[in-house]
Design an enzyme around this catalytic site. Structure first.
Site, mmCIF file in Angstrom:
data_model
loop_
_atom_site.group_PDB
_atom_site.id
_atom_site.type_symbol
_atom_site.label_atom_id
_atom_site.label_comp_id
_atom_site.label_asym_id
_atom_site.label_seq_id
_atom_site.Cartn_x
_atom_site.Cartn_y
_atom_site.Cartn_z
ATOM 1 C CG HIS A 102 -1.900 1.067 1.308
ATOM 2 N ND1 HIS A 102 -2.611 1.355 2.444
ATOM 3 C CD2 HIS A 102 -2.293 1.984 0.396
ATOM 4 C CE1 HIS A 102 -3.400 2.384 2.229
ATOM 5 N NE2 HIS A 102 -3.226 2.796 0.986
ATOM 6 C CD GLU A 105 -2.335 2.553 -3.919
ATOM 7 O OE1 GLU A 105 -2.632 3.768 -3.963
ATOM 8 O OE2 GLU A 105 -2.937 1.718 -3.204
ATOM 9 C CG HIS A 106 -0.176 5.991 -0.953
ATOM 10 N ND1 HIS A 106 -0.830 7.087 -0.465
ATOM 11 C CD2 HIS A 106 -1.061 4.966 -0.891
ATOM 12 C CE1 HIS A 106 -2.065 6.748 -0.117
ATOM 13 N NE2 HIS A 106 -2.235 5.465 -0.366
ATOM 14 C CD GLU A 203 -5.556 5.097 2.357
ATOM 15 O OE1 GLU A 203 -4.445 5.506 1.962
ATOM 16 O OE2 GLU A 203 -6.258 4.299 1.720
HETATM 17 ZN ZN LIG Z 1 -4.102 4.560 0.125
#
Ligand SMILES: [Zn+2]
Length: 1026
Positions: A102, A105-106, A203
């Site tokens: 994750h 991904e960012h 998040e």
């Molecule tokens: Zn995210």
């Protein structure tokens, strides 16, 4: 973004087709035909064609290829659809809870070799006309999709995406910003305490504030305990700080490689061009590796297991004493077995969906819980699929009872099977879903094939849905007990099943806060003074980097001159059917007819208003005419694509103190079912069964639960609705229908022990709403079906003529607006006008059990037709991209934030999952100061315009064409006028509107925050605390 993929049927619901517009427009089938000319074995730009298959049901041709040197896999779906899509996915299989896929991904979106500027991804949002751009981390893959209708734009975006995933900078600073870091709470003050910061860190804290998410995550981790599914791919908040920058780079090297990649392209652009660009810009620079990312099969358990978890109590829950969740989850077969997966998702629907399903009857109707748990049904997002069944909102003492019912119901299904009509209804639903045309078909396909393809299932086989349907029918024909035997095998005899319960723990949030504090102290204790100094300096460096003016000139961009100067016109015509005005819009709807009716609320007594959303959610679900609610649901599934009713508050385009209030009926059907669809509406109009209190209670519980669950996901919408409440008359109605006021009202209704009072309200509301005197209709259909639709609509109007009653409007000022712009004397929309409305300033705080805030400020500005409206639209986009995003997300650590200009004349600031509360309000104010300082360039303005146009020009499905004129009276001419104003917006215009409407002395605004206990706000008497 982090997402939990849903069941196959859920995805099928999104597989809506652009459809057979070819036969309608008499265009050639060039795209699909041309693609058929490829042959297996052919070599193109480093790829070899493996297979070419026509899929006529979806009007596409699929081409499967492999990249020779690296082994990268490629699927192209050629289709006569201009909304082209690209997606690349990597199999990402983490083995710990640090959220490495994750965070990766960012961070890959934070700058790359060719595009080294910070955050090219967000910058491209403003340099392109993309119709979709995003990235997702699923449990076992990471996907990067975009779509656009412009060929040049496609190449630009492709270049940025390829460079991002294959050649990212992955700077240490990006990792701190997006992942996690220790930093002084105030980075410029060494004496302020050290705290955890980071976008993904926050998040995931936000994501885990949602109890349904917590439950779903635990369920997956525990049902597949032996490999990658046992960890949280998005990141467990307290495990995230264990990830190092080195580990992140390592994960990239092993997972983001062409040998571990799957490319998907869709649309009418030529395949060769894509292949050439992908080969030249990326794949030619790699050699084949063995990525070793396969997910092994989960070893089957020899006996069932039970487990238990806790969550935070939900203050909004309809019944505080009933907040438990319990499900039984079964591990099924491998999702790469396409037919078995199809059959199981059908079986799952038959078992759980709608009031005729055995589990609905056995679990929902006895009202043991408020609703099914959100995980209920088939889930094909893991290598072996699962099926879960159980309840949320139940009492702890009902645990054994629920387990027993589940066991018992499975036994009953094996014994009795399913009625043939229910199977037909389900297949009919699938047919409609395949015929219905959506605007994001490419994206739906990408996500539909992602999971199975990820484990080397055949994506082409998945697209051939009708083959599966045929095989399913054949299997049922050959063996009437086919489904019962499957239930026996997959459920009754399945020892790999988990019973998982979840109960609220009053000290849950406190424990979490303590655990975070402990983790923080551990990290801090390990620091030397030199480390602390370094942290301080790094914090300052990050702040400096974030404050620096960004040079994005390395990125490709469309120009304002690439935008079409005019809009395509949508012809509609008005007519009169049975004394009711009807708008017809001829569209390539692929054999479906779409019916809408707008019913005014002007005559409804004020005290009934709050009940309107409840009325809407139950009126099609209580039974009608000779049908009880079960039979009604069955007929709706067999004959229509669904029938729904929703409350509407529509602001006037010219006057902020004027609005229309109504209820919109909506349904669709295959043309052969037109008479049946109108018969169903007739019975709802003439003889709805409102007196069934038991049924009403079930529906009330379900909607109250759904509303309560939605807040943590849509908190920014609730905050915006609330902040606008006292600014316009329409804002007040929005709060009544869609705001926190409605959530609380439904909670009160759900808590009532006696619903007779409510059952008495419903027929009173009906008299005002389902009344031809207050109605106008719209039909979208192919030209051939328009007259047939008119005939059936006419006889429907005759049937309900007795409902026609004339009541006096409740509010004194009613203004008429002609429906047909060409004729002032014809039928009209009737708007409520409140010329004496006084907007007032109000600050409202809702204390909720979340660890993050949703902050909003709304400002009253001008309506759509006003000359300043276009400037405000551009200003909102520019402030978001050039200022607010940086301050609220990058520096503030919120998941999102920005400003938007709404059709109702409200300029709204918002933040999403925000660790800050009142500080964000000052960030909004700083945004206004920034705008008034005029420190933005022509390039900034042009980018904001592109971004506005990409939403103005986003594709509209044939089912929705003509709706802006039907609902809001917004004509093509008005839209064209607005378009010209957008093009004309200048630097000076932006300064002017910022000063005139948003500056501190001038603005008329409201403020609202949803969030955890907040001492500063409690002490400040200017806040209303709810
Ligand atoms: Zn995210």
């Amino acid at each position: 973004m982090f997402r939990h993929t849903k069941a196959v049927l859920e995805k099928l619901r999104n597989v809506r087709l652009q459809g057979q517009k070819l036969s309608w427009r008499q265009r050639s089938t060039a795209v699909e035909e041309k693609t058929l000319h490829y042959i297996a074995g052919q070599q193109i730009h480093g790829f070899t064609v493996k297979e070419v298959v026509a899929v006529p049901d979806l009007f596409l041709t699929a081409v499967k290829l492999t990249h020779d040197k690296t082994g990268a896999q490629y699927l192209h779906a050629a289709r006569d659809d201009a909304n082209n899509l690209f997606s690349i996915q990597f199999r990402t299989t983490p083995m710990d809870n640090t959220g490495v896929p994750h965070i990766l991904e960012h961070t890959v979106l934070c700058g790359s070799k060719k595009y080294p500027c910070r955050d090219p991804f967000f910058k491209m949002l403003n340099r392109s006309l993309s119709t979709f751009m995003n990235a997702f981390t699923a449990s076992d893959y990471t996907m990067y999709p975009f779509s656009t209708q412009n060929g040049k734009d496609f190449q630009n975006l492709l270049s940025v995406y390829l460079d991002a995933v294959f050649f990212p900078c992955l700077r240490e600073q990006d990792f701190w910003q997006e992942g996690w870091r220790l930093e002084n709470e105030n980075p410029t003050d060494t004496s302020s305490p050290l705290v955890f910061k980071g976008v993904v860190f926050n998040e995931m804290k936000g994501a885990f504030s949602d109890n349904e998410r917590v439950y779903a995550q635990h369920l997956q981790n525990k049902l597949y305990p032996d490999h990658t599914y046992s960890v949280v791919s998005g990141g467990e908040p307290l495990a995230i700080p264990d990830l190092t920058w080195q580990q992140l780079k390592q994960f990239h090297a092993t997972h983001y490689h062409p040998s571990n990649a799957r490319f998907f392209t869709y649309g009418d652009l030529p395949l060769e061009q894509h292949l050439k660009q992908i080969e030249e810009e990326a794949l030619s620079k790699f050699e084949r590796i063995n990525p070793n990312t396969q997910v092994p099969s989960q070893p089957r358990w020899t006996s069932p297991r039970e487990d238990h978890v806790t969550c935070s109590p939900d203050l909004m829950a309809p019944d505080p004493s009933r907040q438990n969740t319990l499900c039984v989850s079964y591990m099924l077969g491998d999702i790469t077995n396409t037919f078995e997966a199809f059959m199981l998702s059908m079986l799952s629907s038959l078992m759980t969906s709608g009031p005729n399903a055995p589990f609905y009857k056995a679990l929902i109707e006895p009202k043991i819980g408020t609703d099914f748990s959100s995980v209920v049904g088939y889930d094909g997002s893991t290598k072996e699929a699962s099926f879960s069944i159980g309840l949320q909102g139940m009492a702890e003492e009902d645990t054994e009872k629920v387990k027993h019912i589940i066991h018992q119901t499975i036994g009953d299904i094996i014994e009795k099977g399913f009625e043939e009509e229910r199977i037909e209804a389900l297949l009919h639903k699938l047919e409609i879903q395949m015929k219905h045309q959506s605007t994001n078909f490419g994206l739906s396909l990408a996500s539909y094939i992602a999971s199975s393809w990820n484990h080397d299932g055949d994506p082409v086989e998945l697209l051939q849905i009708n083959n599966s349907v045929a095989k399913f029918r054949q299997a049922l024909k050959e063996n009437p007990r086919f489904l019962q035997e499957k239930v026996q095998h997959y459920f009754k005899e399945n020892t790999h099943r988990l019973t998982l319960s979840m109960t609220p723990d009053d000290s849950y949030l406190e424990k979490q806060a303590k655990a975070e504090e402990k983790k923080l102290q551990e990290k801090i204790n390990a620091l030397s003074d030199i480390d602390k100094k370094e942290i301080y300096e790094k914090g300052l460096q990050l702040l400096e980097a974030q404050n620096k003016t960004q040079d994005a000139s390395c990125l490709p961009a469309l120009k304002v001159s690439d935008i079409a100067p005019t809009i395509p016109v949508t012809p509609v015509h008005m007519s009169d059917v049975g004394c009711v005005p009807v708008q017809f819009c001829e569209q390539p709807t692929n054999g479906l007819v779409y019916f809408r009716a707008m019913c005014s609320l002007n005559t409804l007594p004020e005290e009934l208003k709050l009940y309107v959303p409840l009325f809407c959610s139950v009126v099609t679900k209580m039974g009608c005419g000779s049908l009880d609610y079960r039979q009604q649901a069955q007929q709706m599934e067999l004959r229509t694509g669904g029938m729904s009713v929703s409350p509407q508050v529509i602001s006037d385009c010219t006057d902020l103190d004027m609005f229309e209030q109504g209820v919109l009926l909506f349904s669709s059907c295959l043309d052969r079912n037109l008479p049946h669809m109108f018969e169903l509406w007739r019975d709802i109009f003439t003889s709805p069964h409102f007196d069934n209190e038991e049924r009403l209670r079930v529906l009330v519980m379900m909607s109250a639960q759904e509303l309560a669950n939605g807040i943590s996901y849509s908190g920014h919408m609730y905050a915006m609705t609330r902040s606008a409440r006292h600014l316009t008359p329409a804002g007040e109605h929005h709060e009544t229908f869609d705001g926190m006021e409605q959530v609380r009202f439904m909670k009160r209704i759900a808590e009532m022990s006696d619903l007779t009072q409510v059952t008495r309200m419903l027929p009173r509301i009906k008299k005002h709403i389902l009344n031809p005197d207050n109605m106008r209709c719209a039909i979208n259909a192919t030209p051939q079906q328009v007259s047939k639709s008119a005939t059936y609509l006419e006889s429907f109007m005759k049937d309900v003529a007795a409902n026609r009653k004339h009541f006096k409007a409740v509010r004194p000022n009613i203004i008429k607006r002609p429906l047909d712009v060409l004729s002032d004397s014809g039928p009209s929309r009737k708007l409520v006008h409140e010329p004496n409305f006084h907007p007032c300033y109000m600050k409202t705080f809702f204390q909720l059990p979340f660890p993050v805030n949703f902050v909003s400020e709304s400002v009253r500005t001008v309506p759509y037709s006003h000359e300043h409206y276009a400037s405000l639209c551009v200003l909102a986009r520019m402030m978001t991209a050039k200022f607010l995003h940086g301050v609220i997300r990058e520096k503030g650590g919120a998941y999102g934030g920005g400003a938007r200009m709404g059709g109702g004349g409200l300029f709204s600031f918002y933040s999403y999952r925000d660790p800050n509360s009142v500080q964000t309000l000052s960030a909004f104010q700083k945004g206004v100061e920034w705008a008034m300082s005029g420190q933005f360039s022509q390039q900034d303005i042009d980018e904001a315009k592109l971004s506005v146009f990409s939403s103005v020009d986003s594709p509209v499905a044939p089912s929705s064409k003509g709706m802006s004129v039907f609902l809001s009276g917004l004509t093509d001419e008005m839209k064209q006028h607005h378009r010209e104003r957008l093009f004309a917006v200048t630097h000076k215009n932006l300064l002017d509107v910022a000063e005139r409407y948003l500056s501190a002395g001038h603005k008329t605004c409201g403020v609202s925050i949803l969030g955890p206990e907040n001492d500063a706000i409690k002490k400040d008497p200017s806040w209303v605390v709810k």
